[in-house]
Enzyme design. Structure first.
Site, PDB file in Angstrom:
ATOM      1  N   ARG A  52       0.848  -1.191   0.000  1.00  0.00           N
ATOM      2  CA  ARG A  52       0.000   0.000   0.000  1.00  0.00           C
ATOM      3  C   ARG A  52       0.882   1.238   0.000  1.00  0.00           C
ATOM      4  O   ARG A  52       1.378   1.651   1.042  1.00  0.00           O
ATOM      5  CB  ARG A  52      -0.903   0.014   1.228  1.00  0.00           C
ATOM      6  CG  ARG A  52      -1.946  -1.098   1.228  1.00  0.00           C
ATOM      7  CD  ARG A  52      -2.948  -0.879   2.341  1.00  0.00           C
ATOM      8  NE  ARG A  52      -4.084  -1.780   2.235  1.00  0.00           N
ATOM      9  CZ  ARG A  52      -5.214  -1.642   2.933  1.00  0.00           C
ATOM     10  NH1 ARG A  52      -5.336  -0.636   3.775  1.00  0.00           N
ATOM     11  NH2 ARG A  52      -6.205  -2.489   2.782  1.00  0.00           N
ATOM     12  N   ASP A  54       1.762   5.176  -0.082  1.00  0.00           N
ATOM     13  CA  ASP A  54       1.122   6.378   0.447  1.00  0.00           C
ATOM     14  C   ASP A  54       0.764   7.338  -0.675  1.00  0.00           C
ATOM     15  O   ASP A  54       1.221   7.204  -1.815  1.00  0.00           O
ATOM     16  CB  ASP A  54       2.071   7.097   1.424  1.00  0.00           C
ATOM     17  CG  ASP A  54       2.392   6.269   2.652  1.00  0.00           C
ATOM     18  OD1 ASP A  54       1.619   5.361   2.976  1.00  0.00           O
ATOM     19  OD2 ASP A  54       3.436   6.554   3.287  1.00  0.00           O
ATOM     20  N   ARG A 209      10.114   6.176   4.320  1.00  0.00           N
ATOM     21  CA  ARG A 209      10.307   7.625   4.315  1.00  0.00           C
ATOM     22  C   ARG A 209      10.907   8.119   5.630  1.00  0.00           C
ATOM     23  O   ARG A 209      11.732   9.048   5.641  1.00  0.00           O
ATOM     24  CB  ARG A 209       8.982   8.323   4.029  1.00  0.00           C
ATOM     25  CG  ARG A 209       8.480   8.081   2.603  1.00  0.00           C
ATOM     26  CD  ARG A 209       7.031   8.497   2.438  1.00  0.00           C
ATOM     27  NE  ARG A 209       6.839   9.889   2.793  1.00  0.00           N
ATOM     28  CZ  ARG A 209       5.656  10.430   3.083  1.00  0.00           C
ATOM     29  NH1 ARG A 209       4.559   9.675   3.088  1.00  0.00           N
ATOM     30  NH2 ARG A 209       5.557  11.698   3.384  1.00  0.00           N
TER      31      ARG A 209
END
Length: 256
Positions: A52, A54, A209
């Site tokens: 998934r 972002d 990230r």
């Protein structure tokens, strides 16, 4: 007759999407793909993605699986399905391949590893071609060797609670395994950039990230490499560094 499992490999520019996973009323990769499949087969088709991404994150090799009846497969060969999906989805998404898989295949649960790549630009001259796909850092020099020294602290199996959005970690298992973090330089369209390659079994929300943002902090001398070990032990998002911008991240490939 048994249903047949189909796997698609997708590439997409995530700029205009609210991530991969379907959300009511918002443009998402999964939502656009399922809408196209419903148009083709005249029924709802639920897909499963390998990861998934972002909002704003791109993909080079996202994998999506779903099932078709044998009749549906016979009526529309996979090459034709691929062409139809590319015609029905936007120019920011491409179906690279469509293949049949064994009955027990799942894009998510059959994956052995997932690879992400994050692009950084640390240059005196502004980027032209890479700007939408890389984080442009301040032009003063970043210590890449320090970042490379820090990488081994995160490799292996650890509790990465400090490296994910706090809300997403509540009552969740946050143990993951990072198999490799590799930092290297390369040119894209004639522009130099620094690539942080992260390979692991699975990832938490914003995990890559936050890892990259923390390593950039180390590269600029805000912390020493061993600080990452302290961040892991803290099990607290507030202990880690900044979250790198979404547009620099690409979901690169999945291995099965």
């Amino acid at each position: 007759m048994e249903n047949q499992v189909i796997a698609l490999t997708l590439a997409y520019i995530g700029t205009d999407y609210h991530g991969f996973a379907r959300q009511d009323g918002l443009p998402t990769i999964q939502g656009a793909l399922e809408q196209a499949l419903e148009t083709i087969y005249r029924r709802p088709i639920e897909t499963v993605g390998a990861g998934r991404t972002d909002a704003g994150v791109h993909a080079n090799g996202q994998v999506v699986s779903f099932t078709l009846s044998q009749d549906e497969l016979d009526e529309r060969p996979l090459e034709r399905l691929q062409a139809s999906l590319n015609a029905l989805t936007s120019d920011s998404m491409v179906v690279r391949s469509a293949v049949q898989k064994p009955a027990d295949f799942s894009a998510r649960f059959s994956a052995v590893s997932r690879e992400y790549r994050y692009r950084l630009i640390a240059s005196r001259s502004p980027s032209l071609f890479l700007a939408p796909y890389a984080w442009s850092l301040p032009e003063h020099r970043i210590d890449v060797n320090k970042m490379r020294e820090a990488a081994p602290y995160l490799e292996g199996e650890h509790d990465f609670k400090s490296f994910c959005q706090a809300a997403s970690a509540v009552d969740k298992n946050t143990v993951r395994t990072i198999q490799k973090i590799h930092i290297f330089s390369m040119d894209h369209l004639g522009e130099p950039c620094l690539v942080v390659q992260v390979i692991g079994n699975a990832f938490l929300h914003s995990m890559v990230r936050i890892i990259v943002g923390s390593m950039v902090d180390i590269g600029y001398g805000r912390h020493e490499p061993e600080w990452l070990g302290e961040v892991l032990a803290a099990l607290d998002r507030r202990s880690a560094g900044q979250t790198a911008p979404a547009h620099g991240l690409t979901f690169w490939r999945v291995r099965y």
